[in-house]
Design a protein around this motif. Structure first.
Motif, PDB file in Angstrom:
ATOM      1  N   HIS A 242       0.774  -1.119  -0.141  1.00 11.46           N
ATOM      2  CA  HIS A 242      -0.031  -0.066   0.141  1.00 11.46           C
ATOM      3  C   HIS A 242       0.809   1.133  -0.027  1.00 11.46           C
ATOM      4  O   HIS A 242       0.765   2.316  -0.828  1.00 11.46           O
ATOM      5  N   LEU A 243       1.922   1.364   1.064  1.00 10.31           N
ATOM      6  CA  LEU A 243       2.746   2.361   0.888  1.00 10.31           C
ATOM      7  C   LEU A 243       3.569   2.486  -0.398  1.00 10.31           C
ATOM      8  O   LEU A 243       3.882   3.619  -0.925  1.00 10.31           O
ATOM      9  N   PHE A 244       3.880   1.049  -0.784  1.00  6.70           N
ATOM     10  CA  PHE A 244       4.829   1.390  -2.132  1.00  6.70           C
ATOM     11  C   PHE A 244       4.213   1.969  -3.074  1.00  6.70           C
ATOM     12  O   PHE A 244       4.850   2.785  -3.914  1.00  6.70           O
ATOM     13  N   PHE A 245       2.978   1.400  -3.572  1.00  8.28           N
ATOM     14  CA  PHE A 245       2.334   2.100  -4.648  1.00  8.28           C
ATOM     15  C   PHE A 245       1.840   3.313  -4.430  1.00  8.28           C
ATOM     16  O   PHE A 245       1.906   4.310  -5.557  1.00  8.28           O
ATOM     17  N   GLU A 246       1.665   4.079  -3.234  1.00  6.56           N
ATOM     18  CA  GLU A 246       1.418   5.307  -2.963  1.00  6.56           C
ATOM     19  C   GLU A 246       2.693   6.197  -3.254  1.00  6.56           C
ATOM     20  O   GLU A 246       2.700   7.097  -3.919  1.00  6.56           O
ATOM     21  N   SER A 247       3.919   5.693  -3.184  1.00  3.64           N
ATOM     22  CA  SER A 247       5.164   6.226  -3.172  1.00  3.64           C
ATOM     23  C   SER A 247       5.227   6.446  -5.040  1.00  3.64           C
ATOM     24  O   SER A 247       5.765   7.429  -5.509  1.00  3.64           O
ATOM     25  N   GLN A 248       4.784   5.250  -5.556  1.00  7.62           N
ATOM     26  CA  GLN A 248       4.824   5.492  -6.927  1.00  7.62           C
ATOM     27  C   GLN A 248       3.998   6.364  -7.852  1.00  7.62           C
ATOM     28  O   GLN A 248       4.093   7.191  -8.640  1.00  7.62           O
ATOM     29  N   TYR A 249       2.440   6.489  -7.137  1.00  8.84           N
ATOM     30  CA  TYR A 249       1.748   7.099  -7.837  1.00  8.84           C
ATOM     31  C   TYR A 249       2.021   8.757  -7.532  1.00  8.84           C
ATOM     32  O   TYR A 249       1.730   9.585  -8.446  1.00  8.84           O
ATOM     33  N   GLU A 250       2.714   9.233  -6.384  1.00 15.97           N
ATOM     34  CA  GLU A 250       3.010  10.376  -6.355  1.00 15.97           C
ATOM     35  C   GLU A 250       4.270  10.730  -7.076  1.00 15.97           C
ATOM     36  O   GLU A 250       4.046  11.925  -7.598  1.00 15.97           O
ATOM     37  N   GLN A 251       4.999   9.829  -7.493  1.00 24.25           N
ATOM     38  CA  GLN A 251       6.035  10.155  -8.495  1.00 24.25           C
ATOM     39  C   GLN A 251       5.482  10.538  -9.837  1.00 24.25           C
ATOM     40  O   GLN A 251       5.684  11.494 -10.385  1.00 24.25           O
ATOM     41  N   LEU A 252       4.346   9.560  -9.990  1.00 20.22           N
ATOM     42  CA  LEU A 252       3.668   9.671 -11.510  1.00 20.22           C
ATOM     43  C   LEU A 252       2.870  11.062 -11.691  1.00 20.22           C
ATOM     44  O   LEU A 252       2.676  11.595 -12.691  1.00 20.22           O
ATOM     45  N   ASP A 253       2.277  11.511 -10.373  1.00 19.75           N
ATOM     46  CA  ASP A 253       1.768  12.755 -10.472  1.00 19.75           C
ATOM     47  C   ASP A 253       2.610  13.887 -10.588  1.00 19.75           C
ATOM     48  O   ASP A 253       2.286  14.606 -11.253  1.00 19.75           O
ATOM     49  N   ASP A 254       3.678  13.888 -10.168  1.00 17.49           N
ATOM     50  CA  ASP A 254       4.816  15.031 -10.813  1.00 17.49           C
ATOM     51  C   ASP A 254       5.232  14.713 -11.868  1.00 17.49           C
ATOM     52  O   ASP A 254       5.449  15.859 -12.961  1.00 17.49           O
ATOM     53  N   ILE A 255       5.313  13.554 -12.602  1.00 19.21           N
ATOM     54  CA  ILE A 255       5.785  13.348 -13.826  1.00 19.21           C
ATOM     55  C   ILE A 255       4.600  14.002 -14.865  1.00 19.21           C
ATOM     56  O   ILE A 255       4.786  14.613 -15.717  1.00 19.21           O
ATOM     57  N   MET A 256       3.313  13.669 -14.615  1.00 15.73           N
ATOM     58  CA  MET A 256       2.105  14.264 -15.183  1.00 15.73           C
ATOM     59  C   MET A 256       2.142  15.595 -15.342  1.00 15.73           C
ATOM     60  O   MET A 256       1.875  16.466 -16.462  1.00 15.73           O
ATOM     61  N   ASP A 257       2.312  16.201 -14.179  1.00 17.56           N
ATOM     62  CA  ASP A 257       2.568  17.676 -13.869  1.00 17.56           C
ATOM     63  C   ASP A 257       3.623  18.360 -14.976  1.00 17.56           C
ATOM     64  O   ASP A 257       3.388  19.124 -15.778  1.00 17.56           O
ATOM     65  N   GLY A 258       4.574  17.592 -14.929  1.00 13.87           N
ATOM     66  CA  GLY A 258       5.818  18.152 -15.941  1.00 13.87           C
ATOM     67  C   GLY A 258       5.619  18.224 -17.398  1.00 13.87           C
ATOM     68  O   GLY A 258       5.694  18.761 -18.038  1.00 13.87           O
ATOM     69  N   VAL A 259       4.915  16.791 -17.688  1.00 10.57           N
ATOM     70  CA  VAL A 259       4.578  16.668 -19.223  1.00 10.57           C
ATOM     71  C   VAL A 259       3.519  17.692 -19.885  1.00 10.57           C
ATOM     72  O   VAL A 259       3.665  18.503 -20.790  1.00 10.57           O
ATOM     73  N   ALA A 260       2.450  17.934 -19.033  1.00 11.00           N
ATOM     74  CA  ALA A 260       1.577  18.983 -19.287  1.00 11.00           C
ATOM     75  C   ALA A 260       2.209  20.287 -19.371  1.00 11.00           C
ATOM     76  O   ALA A 260       1.958  20.891 -20.188  1.00 11.00           O
ATOM     77  N   GLU A 261       3.144  20.726 -18.290  1.00 13.31           N
ATOM     78  CA  GLU A 261       3.625  21.767 -18.381  1.00 13.31           C
ATOM     79  C   GLU A 261       4.764  22.041 -19.700  1.00 13.31           C
ATOM     80  O   GLU A 261       4.639  23.132 -20.416  1.00 13.31           O
ATOM     81  N   ARG A 262       5.324  21.092 -19.920  1.00 16.51           N
ATOM     82  CA  ARG A 262       6.154  20.854 -21.387  1.00 16.51           C
ATOM     83  C   ARG A 262       5.349  21.360 -22.491  1.00 16.51           C
ATOM     84  O   ARG A 262       5.615  21.818 -23.408  1.00 16.51           O
ATOM     85  N   ILE A 263       4.218  20.697 -22.541  1.00 19.36           N
ATOM     86  CA  ILE A 263       3.202  20.765 -23.731  1.00 19.36           C
ATOM     87  C   ILE A 263       2.833  22.159 -23.833  1.00 19.36           C
ATOM     88  O   ILE A 263       3.050  22.976 -24.887  1.00 19.36           O
ATOM     89  N   ARG A 264       2.545  22.832 -22.478  1.00 19.40           N
ATOM     90  CA  ARG A 264       2.081  24.336 -22.454  1.00 19.40           C
ATOM     91  C   ARG A 264       3.307  25.170 -22.978  1.00 19.40           C
ATOM     92  O   ARG A 264       3.251  26.166 -23.533  1.00 19.40           O
TER      93      ARG A 264
END
Length: 157
Positions: free
Chosen positions: A49-71
């Motif tokens: 549960h904690l491991f998957f949480e750490s992974q989705y938190e990293q993915l959240d940051d990645i998504m934000d960065g990709v969207a900002e790069r598109i902008r």
């Protein structure tokens, strides 16, 4: 206002389209990782549960960065479930069991798919589209996914 960053509009549009596919993949993987976090069962529940949480938190940051790069390239990032489903390369699977090995194997396959997609765009972004910034940016993303995949793979040994 015009986006003047030394890359033609045609090239920025092509790169933004590929980044939109990547964003859709990242969002899909994020949702699948959240699913694993919420629904994993077994005697390793708490740790996973904690491991998957750490992974989705990293993915959240990645998504934000990709969207900002598109902008940054002067285009709008896709931001609806419908658009993500149309753009993603990933698929959803149903599990017979909600155990950690099942989730880990599926998430690992998705990270590997994203790594291959990114790797296939590094050189064209630089040489074909003259966007060295995005090429460099996705090289870093590839390294992030490689590390996340390694962490998943280590659970399967």
């Amino acid at each position: 206002m015009s986006t003047i960053i030394g890359i033609s509009e045609e090239n920025r549009k092509a790169v933004a389209f590929e980044l939109s596919k990547l964003l859709a993949d990242e969002f899909t993987l994020y949702a699948k990782t959240r699913n694993a976090h919420w629904n994993v069962e077994g005697n390793d529940f708490h740790a996973m549960h904690l491991f998957f949480e750490s992974q989705y938190e990293q993915l959240d940051d990645i998504m934000d960065g990709v969207a900002e790069r598109i902008r940054t390239l002067g285009h709008y990032a896709p931001a609806t479930l419908k658009s993500f489903l149309q753009l993603t390369h990933l698929t959803e699977k149903t599990h017979d069991k909600n155990d950690s090995p099942s989730f880990i194997k599926e998430l690992l396959e998705d990270h590997q798919s994203i790594i291959e997609f990114i790797r296939g765009n590094i050189e064209p972004f630089a040489s074909k589209y003259h966007d060295y910034g995005t090429s460099d940016y996705i090289t870093g993303l590839m390294e992030d996914h490689e590390k996340m995949a390694w962490m998943l793979r280590a659970h399967l040994s």
